[in-house]
Design a protein around this motif. Structure first.
Motif, mmCIF file in Angstrom:
data_model
loop_
_atom_site.group_PDB
_atom_site.id
_atom_site.type_symbol
_atom_site.label_atom_id
_atom_site.label_comp_id
_atom_site.label_asym_id
_atom_site.label_seq_id
_atom_site.Cartn_x
_atom_site.Cartn_y
_atom_site.Cartn_z
ATOM 1 N N PRO A 145 -5.845 -7.690 -1.604
ATOM 2 C CA PRO A 145 -4.635 -7.763 -0.783
ATOM 3 C C PRO A 145 -4.645 -6.664 0.289
ATOM 4 O O PRO A 145 -4.812 -5.491 -0.026
ATOM 5 N N ILE A 146 -4.520 -7.071 1.533
ATOM 6 C CA ILE A 146 -4.468 -6.119 2.643
ATOM 7 C C ILE A 146 -3.138 -6.339 3.354
ATOM 8 O O ILE A 146 -2.878 -7.425 3.880
ATOM 9 N N LEU A 147 -2.298 -5.324 3.336
ATOM 10 C CA LEU A 147 -0.975 -5.440 3.943
ATOM 11 C C LEU A 147 -1.032 -5.409 5.473
ATOM 12 O O LEU A 147 -1.820 -4.666 6.059
ATOM 13 N N LYS A 148 -0.180 -6.232 6.115
ATOM 14 C CA LYS A 148 0.003 -6.146 7.560
ATOM 15 C C LYS A 148 0.659 -4.809 7.859
ATOM 16 O O LYS A 148 1.302 -4.205 7.003
ATOM 17 N N LYS A 149 0.497 -4.358 9.114
ATOM 18 C CA LYS A 149 1.100 -3.090 9.523
ATOM 19 C C LYS A 149 2.085 -3.333 10.660
ATOM 20 O O LYS A 149 1.916 -4.251 11.454
ATOM 21 N N ASP A 150 3.090 -2.472 10.719
ATOM 22 C CA ASP A 150 4.034 -2.564 11.832
ATOM 23 C C ASP A 150 3.436 -1.876 13.056
ATOM 24 O O ASP A 150 2.294 -1.403 13.025
ATOM 25 N N LYS A 166 3.849 0.922 14.256
ATOM 26 C CA LYS A 166 3.521 2.330 14.024
ATOM 27 C C LYS A 166 2.368 2.507 13.037
ATOM 28 O O LYS A 166 2.003 3.627 12.712
ATOM 29 N N GLY A 167 1.833 1.390 12.551
ATOM 30 C CA GLY A 167 0.700 1.463 11.633
ATOM 31 C C GLY A 167 1.077 1.581 10.172
ATOM 32 O O GLY A 167 0.213 1.777 9.326
ATOM 33 N N LYS A 168 2.371 1.452 9.872
ATOM 34 C CA LYS A 168 2.803 1.538 8.474
ATOM 35 C C LYS A 168 2.713 0.157 7.827
ATOM 36 O O LYS A 168 3.091 -0.847 8.437
ATOM 37 N N PRO A 169 2.237 0.090 6.575
ATOM 38 C CA PRO A 169 2.141 -1.199 5.875
ATOM 39 C C PRO A 169 3.521 -1.843 5.699
ATOM 40 O O PRO A 169 4.510 -1.156 5.443
ATOM 41 N N ILE A 170 3.557 -3.147 5.864
ATOM 42 C CA ILE A 170 4.787 -3.924 5.680
ATOM 43 C C ILE A 170 4.746 -4.521 4.276
ATOM 44 O O ILE A 170 3.889 -5.359 3.985
ATOM 45 N N LYS A 171 5.659 -4.077 3.445
ATOM 46 C CA LYS A 171 5.675 -4.514 2.051
ATOM 47 C C LYS A 171 5.793 -6.037 1.944
ATOM 48 O O LYS A 171 6.639 -6.657 2.571
ATOM 49 N N GLY A 172 4.883 -6.623 1.153
ATOM 50 C CA GLY A 172 4.938 -8.052 0.873
ATOM 51 C C GLY A 172 4.334 -8.958 1.930
ATOM 52 O O GLY A 172 4.295 -10.167 1.753
ATOM 53 N N GLU A 173 3.846 -8.385 3.053
ATOM 54 C CA GLU A 173 3.237 -9.215 4.104
ATOM 55 C C GLU A 173 1.737 -8.916 4.167
ATOM 56 O O GLU A 173 1.329 -7.812 4.504
ATOM 57 N N PHE A 174 0.951 -9.931 3.818
ATOM 58 C CA PHE A 174 -0.489 -9.739 3.710
ATOM 59 C C PHE A 174 -1.249 -10.443 4.832
ATOM 60 O O PHE A 174 -0.822 -11.482 5.336
ATOM 61 N N LEU A 175 -2.387 -9.838 5.198
ATOM 62 C CA LEU A 175 -3.307 -10.497 6.115
ATOM 63 C C LEU A 175 -4.011 -11.592 5.312
ATOM 64 O O LEU A 175 -4.450 -11.354 4.201
ATOM 65 N N LYS A 176 -4.123 -12.788 5.889
ATOM 66 C CA LYS A 176 -4.625 -13.920 5.116
ATOM 67 C C LYS A 176 -5.962 -14.465 5.588
ATOM 68 O O LYS A 176 -6.629 -15.168 4.857
ATOM 69 N N THR A 177 -6.340 -14.184 6.812
ATOM 70 C CA THR A 177 -7.589 -14.750 7.322
ATOM 71 C C THR A 177 -8.528 -13.632 7.775
ATOM 72 O O THR A 177 -8.104 -12.497 8.034
ATOM 73 N N LYS A 178 -9.786 -13.991 7.922
ATOM 74 C CA LYS A 178 -10.782 -13.049 8.413
ATOM 75 C C LYS A 178 -10.411 -12.591 9.822
ATOM 76 O O LYS A 178 -10.574 -11.418 10.166
#
Length: 147
Positions: free
Chosen positions: A116-121, A123-135
């Protein structure tokens, strides 16, 4: 597809390695494991001595390779052990081809969706519960340096 092999008894065990490793990491285990088992440890596509001519987009690609491997060797009933990324591959394989797998053994396994790799806002902070899904999403995600 490269692989390691240890002749043993009538039981069969397949060992699936983790990310950034190869079948080489199973050597000590294979040497000391029960001689009742014949053991196969393939190198996943792009690892060890296996080629990487066709890119992998998900764990499903490794599962497809594993199916081709066991069919090529004529293996139809075996125990399947996966470590880390290999565990995710093994879970998918066991779900799709349960008639092949007698026992499923997981060692510090990832899930069936990989890492699981979290998306970032912005400012570069991880967004809880939002994951990157594709290469592609992962490739476009900016790398953040942690001070």
């Amino acid at each position: 597809m490269g692989y390691r092999y240890k002749q043993g008894g009538e039981k069969t065990l397949l060992l699936i390695h983790g990310n950034m490793t190869s079948s080489k990491h199973w050597d000590v285990f294979m040497e000391s494991f029960d001689s009742d088992y014949t053991i196969y440890a393939p190198d996943l596509r792009g690892f060890g001595i296996s080629t990487y001519n066709n890119p992998i987009d998900s764990l499903d690609g490794f599962e497809e390779d594993l199916k081709l491997f066991v069919d090529k060797l004529g293996l139809s009933k075996f125990d399947l052990m996966g470590w880390s990324t290999g565990g995710g591959v093994c879970m998918i394989f066991a779900a799709d081809y349960s008639n092949y797998v007698d026992k499923l053994i997981l060692l510090e396994s990832v899930g069936t969706r990989g890492y699981p790799i979290l998306k970032k806002d912005e400012k570069g902070k991880p967004i809880k519960g939002e994951f990157l899904k594709t290469k592609e999403e992962i490739a476009q995600d900016p790398v953040q340096v942690i001070p």
